[in-house]
Design an enzyme around this catalytic site. Sequence first.
Site, short mmCIF file in Angstrom:
data_model
loop_
_atom_site.label_atom_id
_atom_site.label_comp_id
_atom_site.label_asym_id
_atom_site.label_seq_id
_atom_site.Cartn_x
_atom_site.Cartn_y
_atom_site.Cartn_z
N GLU A 261 0.86 -1.19 0.00
CA GLU A 261 0.00 0.00 0.00
C GLU A 261 0.89 1.23 0.00
O GLU A 261 1.82 1.31 0.82
CB GLU A 261 -0.82 0.13 1.30
N GLU A 312 -13.29 5.77 -0.03
CA GLU A 312 -14.10 4.86 0.80
C GLU A 312 -14.79 5.68 1.88
O GLU A 312 -14.18 6.06 2.88
CB GLU A 312 -13.20 3.80 1.43
N LYS A 315 -14.70 4.82 5.87
CA LYS A 315 -13.44 4.67 6.59
C LYS A 315 -13.44 5.53 7.85
O LYS A 315 -13.92 6.67 7.83
CB LYS A 315 -12.28 5.14 5.69
#
Length: 340
Positions: A261, A312, A315
Amino acid sequence: MSNVLILLFLAALVFQASSDSNKIGICHGRVGNDLPSPYAASLLLKSNGISKVRLFLPDPTVLPAFNSAGIELMIGVPNENLTYLASSDANLAVNWLRSNIFTFVSPDHIRYLVVGNEVLYKDTFYSQYLVPAINNIYKALQMLGLDKKIKLSSAHASSVLSSSYPPSAGAFDQQLLSVLLPMLQFLNQTGSPFMVNTYPFFSYINDPINVPLNYALFGPDAVSVKDGDLAYTNLFDATIDAIVAAMEREGFKGIPVIVTETGWPTAGHVVATKENAAIYNGKIVERVRNRVGTPKLPGVPVEVYLFDLYDENLKSGGEFEKHFGIFNLDGSKLYNIDFS
Ligand SMILES: *[C@@H]1O[C@H](CO)[C@@H](O)[C@H](O)[C@H]1NC(C)=O
Ligand SMILES: *[C@@H]1O[C@H](CO)[C@@H](O)[C@H](O)[C@H]1NC(C)=O
């Protein structure tokens, strides 16, 4: 003549197998209530020429969409399942893999299983189960004849390092060695990569005095950090080489590093802008494409998965956590970035 043909064929296979080290991967998190369908996500990746994706969970409603997409998969084994997988024997691990993953997606499309995500950082309850779970899953893959094809590792936060400056002083947090050493042993024995999630964005916002924005953002005019004969102009390289140095300190040379990531958000902080995200992610893509490597290991390609396909909206944490997406929900890009 047929020998020549066979050799050419094998050479082509080897080339194919290694040719994707210059391809960028993208993480596809689904912590949102407005996300396009998994099928739409798989088409979006394909239409942008992105051939590798990281899925955090073996979600039975998501995996089937990626089974026929021709996309290479990195699939997470959830932290919550490590207790079971560590205590079960390899037969139960075979059953777990079959019923949670291989029922929905052919093993042919899977390149990596990421056993646990940032366990040593944010889910330490599971620390003691990590390596036993990896060992059981490895035995299960052996029983299925898939241990060469599917590589196993665990994704770590870069906080597994207690020292990273300068990079040659890289060292793991001593308190984590009881887990990390057997894990490194496993990675070394099985030719598997060390996986790290690293965010120069967080380093900058947590310590803007000592981490210049230019250094986090691949700025052309960043002051370079001298480290012996090497010079570092960005934190991304410095972090990877600090991991390599930390592994060498423990006696492990040659374990490849994969960045599972990295990314830059576009909202929720003054430096979280589309312009900065375009610079950061654009540089990462360019470096992967050109197999740049790092100052310590120039020309050794580092596989990278960018976070994240979409924003998102569910989150938790700071507002910027919701805004790492590269694509809008309609499939257009938030900013100009070239994946071809
Ligand atoms: C795996 O974890 C999920 C929750 O994430 C849970 O519902 C499921 O029962 C677990 N399965 C096993 C076999 O541990
Ligand atoms: C790593 O693996 C190689 C090859 O199997 C082996 O020779 C070496 O001793 C291993 N290193 C460590 C520190 O275990």
